[in-house]
Design an enzyme around this catalytic site. Structure first.
Site, PDB file in Angstrom:
ATOM      1  N   ARG A   1      69.684 -72.272 -29.720  1.00 52.95           N
ATOM      2  CA  ARG A   1      69.528 -70.812 -29.669  1.00 52.95           C
ATOM      3  C   ARG A   1      70.193 -70.185 -28.450  1.00 52.95           C
ATOM      4  O   ARG A   1      70.557 -69.025 -28.484  1.00 52.95           O
ATOM      5  CB  ARG A   1      68.039 -70.464 -29.672  1.00 52.95           C
ATOM      6  CG  ARG A   1      67.469 -70.516 -31.075  1.00 52.95           C
ATOM      7  CD  ARG A   1      66.081 -69.974 -31.105  1.00 52.95           C
ATOM      8  NE  ARG A   1      65.247 -70.687 -30.129  1.00 52.95           N
ATOM      9  CZ  ARG A   1      63.955 -70.497 -29.986  1.00 52.95           C
ATOM     10  NH1 ARG A   1      63.343 -69.611 -30.731  1.00 52.95           N
ATOM     11  NH2 ARG A   1      63.259 -71.183 -29.114  1.00 52.95           N
TER      12      ARG A   1
ATOM     13  N   GLU B   1      56.127-101.242 -19.758  1.00 47.55           N
ATOM     14  CA  GLU B   1      56.908-100.264 -19.000  1.00 47.55           C
ATOM     15  C   GLU B   1      56.230-100.029 -17.661  1.00 47.55           C
ATOM     16  O   GLU B   1      55.018 -99.802 -17.606  1.00 47.55           O
ATOM     17  CB  GLU B   1      56.982 -98.946 -19.758  1.00 47.55           C
ATOM     18  CG  GLU B   1      57.753 -99.060 -21.050  1.00 47.55           C
ATOM     19  CD  GLU B   1      57.919 -97.691 -21.676  1.00 47.55           C
ATOM     20  OE1 GLU B   1      58.988 -97.103 -21.487  1.00 47.55           O
ATOM     21  OE2 GLU B   1      56.980 -97.223 -22.322  1.00 47.55           O
TER      22      GLU B   1
ATOM     23  N   ASP C   1      53.549 -93.836 -30.173  1.00 47.55           N
ATOM     24  CA  ASP C   1      54.761 -93.768 -29.361  1.00 47.55           C
ATOM     25  C   ASP C   1      55.565 -95.074 -29.399  1.00 47.55           C
ATOM     26  O   ASP C   1      56.789 -95.048 -29.364  1.00 47.55           O
ATOM     27  CB  ASP C   1      54.359 -93.441 -27.908  1.00 47.55           C
ATOM     28  CG  ASP C   1      55.555 -93.111 -27.033  1.00 47.55           C
ATOM     29  OD1 ASP C   1      56.346 -92.238 -27.433  1.00 47.55           O
ATOM     30  OD2 ASP C   1      55.713 -93.727 -25.954  1.00 47.55           O
TER      31      ASP C   1
ATOM     32  N   HIS D   1      58.986 -98.894 -32.559  1.00 45.98           N
ATOM     33  CA  HIS D   1      59.738 -99.939 -31.854  1.00 45.98           C
ATOM     34  C   HIS D   1      59.135-101.341 -32.001  1.00 45.98           C
ATOM     35  O   HIS D   1      59.833-102.304 -32.300  1.00 45.98           O
ATOM     36  CB  HIS D   1      59.844 -99.607 -30.367  1.00 45.98           C
ATOM     37  CG  HIS D   1      60.303 -98.215 -30.093  1.00 45.98           C
ATOM     38  ND1 HIS D   1      61.259 -97.584 -30.864  1.00 45.98           N
ATOM     39  CD2 HIS D   1      59.961 -97.310 -29.139  1.00 45.98           C
ATOM     40  CE1 HIS D   1      61.471 -96.365 -30.378  1.00 45.98           C
ATOM     41  NE2 HIS D   1      60.695 -96.170 -29.342  1.00 45.98           N
TER      42      HIS D   1
ATOM     43  N   LYS E   1      52.075 -98.387 -20.529  1.00 44.01           N
ATOM     44  CA  LYS E   1      52.746 -97.737 -19.392  1.00 44.01           C
ATOM     45  C   LYS E   1      51.997 -98.162 -18.134  1.00 44.01           C
ATOM     46  O   LYS E   1      50.824 -98.564 -18.210  1.00 44.01           O
ATOM     47  CB  LYS E   1      52.651 -96.214 -19.527  1.00 44.01           C
ATOM     48  CG  LYS E   1      53.246 -95.682 -20.810  1.00 44.01           C
ATOM     49  CD  LYS E   1      54.515 -94.922 -20.548  1.00 44.01           C
ATOM     50  CE  LYS E   1      55.020 -94.266 -21.800  1.00 44.01           C
ATOM     51  NZ  LYS E   1      56.426 -94.528 -22.052  1.00 44.01           N
TER      52      LYS E   1
HETATM   53  C1  BG6 Z   1      60.545 -93.933 -26.540  1.00 49.70           C
HETATM   54  C2  BG6 Z   1      59.129 -93.588 -26.139  1.00 49.70           C
HETATM   55  O1  BG6 Z   1      60.694 -93.887 -27.923  1.00 49.70           O
HETATM   56  O2  BG6 Z   1      60.850 -95.243 -26.077  1.00 49.70           O
HETATM   57  C3  BG6 Z   1      58.966 -93.674 -24.625  1.00 49.70           C
HETATM   58  O3  BG6 Z   1      58.827 -92.270 -26.555  1.00 49.70           O
HETATM   59  C4  BG6 Z   1      59.407 -95.030 -24.132  1.00 49.70           C
HETATM   60  O4  BG6 Z   1      57.619 -93.431 -24.242  1.00 49.70           O
HETATM   61  C5  BG6 Z   1      60.792 -95.378 -24.668  1.00 49.70           C
HETATM   62  O5  BG6 Z   1      59.432 -94.980 -22.722  1.00 49.70           O
HETATM   63  C6  BG6 Z   1      61.145 -96.819 -24.341  1.00 49.70           C
HETATM   64  O6  BG6 Z   1      62.490 -97.060 -24.649  1.00 49.70           O
HETATM   65  P1  BG6 Z   1      63.332 -98.133 -23.833  1.00 49.70           P
HETATM   66  O7  BG6 Z   1      64.640 -98.183 -24.551  1.00 49.70           O
HETATM   67  O8  BG6 Z   1      63.431 -97.622 -22.433  1.00 49.70           O
HETATM   68  O9  BG6 Z   1      62.560 -99.409 -23.908  1.00 49.70           O
END
Ligand code: BG6
Length: 488
Positions: free
Chosen positions: A48, A220, A239, A244, A334
């Site tokens: 936008r 993480e 998430d 993943h 995390k």
């Molecule tokens: C994202 C999540 O999809 O993947 C994040 O929303 C996460 O919370 C991230 O930190 C991790 O990705 P990577 O590639 O850094 O392992």
């Protein structure tokens, strides 16, 4: 897969967003430098904000130089950015899409051109954006392919994912839809398939007869930072698990596809999810551990007293011929000790232990560790004799590093963008796969939100999650492989 030589236009919706400058443009630029983009490839940003193509190019010059670091050079950037355009538009406004259609025909000089529409907008806008593309006939593929790439999250539960699929299918066929899970673009995730199916030595052992259990960890070190508002509504199961971690589980557990092509690979992957045993009743506390790092509720955007998990561990069973009875332990959090994504294949102990009688040493069974990131590689642990000893044993390790050149591996988006542009769907999630993943996660999320939810344990950032999680594993006679990867 034939890479297309047809002119290409990549239209990015949500052009002023962080993903575009941090990932998409750097990935396209790197592929341009390597001569891998169709000629010409035009990039059209839509959002936008009312700025000109010139303004957008200038902004991207700065951000791209920052993100590609040493790989930036003025000449190639000039050639690449010559074909970057900006077109202001509001996703809610049908008229803007008609104007966009005219703009695209104009810059493409009415030549047959393939187009990829990349939705990098807020997820609430995906359905509307697709509908508007349809209303402006931007989905019609008589003059080149028309494909749509959709960022995660794809829905927030089964019902919303089904609704989104149904809505998108009114405009695009499934073969035109590319749902991103950037884990599939990681080199080491693709390498799992090569490790398993490009060799003969692993696959005969890759089953319930030899494997005691599998651990998949995505740890993480970072905390939620400034994403508190988004994260609190999502939590770790949405998430990280539904997408993943399930992708990692699917490539670890799937059968060999008939051929390495998109549909065959995706058929095998979805069968893994179909075989996951659903949770029932008391399973919800017995088969998982939830945690939240201390201080989470004080993060920006997180409501006081939040009960959202920032850590979870689940034990799943895949009830099929290969895996029946083998637990898959999945864990992510995390605020962990280090950044580490790894898959551990823990083999069974030898049926009868001849050696290792010494009191101070109990031989461990074989273990194969696949390091997804950051120390990409594979390690095989096995027992060997201590030289010049009586039959004393020690744990030894074969250590393979995925890329010893010292260069950074390509970003996942580089591969994924190129595949979407070429119409190769193998590394993208199919509608049935996404829905099946929600079918597994939804009941766990609801049970963990109910009054009967298992305790939400607090853990200190900088460790391996709640201590209760290690105890839970020990009660089952197993231990987590809590080792931070050694970076070379
Ligand atoms: C994202 C999540 O999809 O993947 C994040 O929303 C996460 O919370 C991230 O930190 C991790 O990705 P990577 O590639 O850094 O392992």
């Amino acid at each position: 897969m034939d890479r297309t030589t047809m002119p290409h236009t990549m239209v990015i919706f949500g052009a002023s967003g962080d993903l575009t400058s941090r990932k998409l443009i750097p990935a396209l630029y790197r592929q341009f430098q390597r001569g891998r983009l169709p000629k010409p490839t035009r990039i059209v940003g839509v959002s936008r904000s009312p700025f000109s193509s010139e303004d957008w190019r200038n902004q991207l010059t700065e951000t791209t130089a920052k993100y590609v670091k040493g790989e930036f050079d003025n000449d190639s950037w000039k050639a690449f950015s010559n074909e970057i355009y900006y077109h202001p538009g509001d996703i809610g406004n049908e008229e803007d899409f008609h104007k966009l259609a005219a703009f695209l025909t104009d810059i493409e000089k009415s030549q047959t051109t393939d187009r990829t529409y990349y939705l990098s907008t807020m997820p609430q806008l995906y359905a509307t954006a697709v509908e508007q593309l349809g209303k402006a006939s931007l989905n019609i593929d008589t003059h080149g392919h028309r494909r749509v790439v959709i960022e995660k999250p794809f829905g927030t539960d089964l019902a919303s994912a089904q609704a989104l699929n149904a809505s998108i299918h009114q405009t695009f066929r499934e073969d035109q839809i590319y749902r991103i899970d950037h884990y599939l673009g990681k080199e080491t995730v693709q390498n799992i398939l090569v490790l398993r199916f490009g060799n003969t030595i692993f696959e005969p052992l890759w089953n319930r007869n030899y494997v005691d259990h599998v651990q998949i960890t995505v740890a993480e070190e970072v905390t939620v930072g400034r994403r508190g508002d988004y994260y609190d509504k999502s939590g770790v199961l949405r998430d990280m698990f539904q997408n993943h971690i399930f992708q990692l589980m699917m490539v670890t557990a799937m059968e060999a596809p008939v051929r390495y092509t998109g549909e065959f690979v995706r058929d095998e992957k979805v069968k893994v999810l179909q075989a996951v045993r659903p949770y029932r009743g008391s399973d919800f506390s017995e088969f998982g551990v939830r945690g939240q790092y201390a201080g989470y509720a004080q993060e920006e955007g997180v409501p006081e007293g939040s009960q959202t998990e920032t850590f979870a561990a689940l034990k799943l069973y895949i009830d099929n011929w290969r895996w029946r009875g083998v637990p898959f332990y999945l864990r992510s959090g995390k605020g962990m000790s280090c950044r580490s994504s790894q898959i551990v294949i823990q083999f069974r102990e030898p049926p009868h232990m001849l050696f290792g009688e010494q009191k101070s040493y109990r031989p461990e069974a074989n273990r194969l560790v696949i390091q997804i990131q950051p120390a990409e590689g594979v390690q095989l642990f096995f027992q060997s004799k201590v030289p010049d000893s009586d039959m004393r044993l020690r744990l030894s390790e074969l250590d393979f590093r995925f890329d010893s050149s010292g260069k950074e591996l390509p970003d996942a988006y580089q591969r994924l963008l190129l595949d979407a542009m070429a119409g190769d769907p193998g590394l993208f999630a199919r509608s049935d796969e996404v829905e099946q993943a929600w079918r597994i996660i939804d009941p766990i999320i609801s049970a963990w939100k109910s009054p009967a939810a298992p305790t939400l344990h607090t853990y200190e950032a900088g460790g391996w999650g709640p201590t209760q999680c290690s105890e839970w594993m020990e009660e089952q006679g197993r231990t987590w492989f809590d080792v931070c990867p050694v970076l070379s």
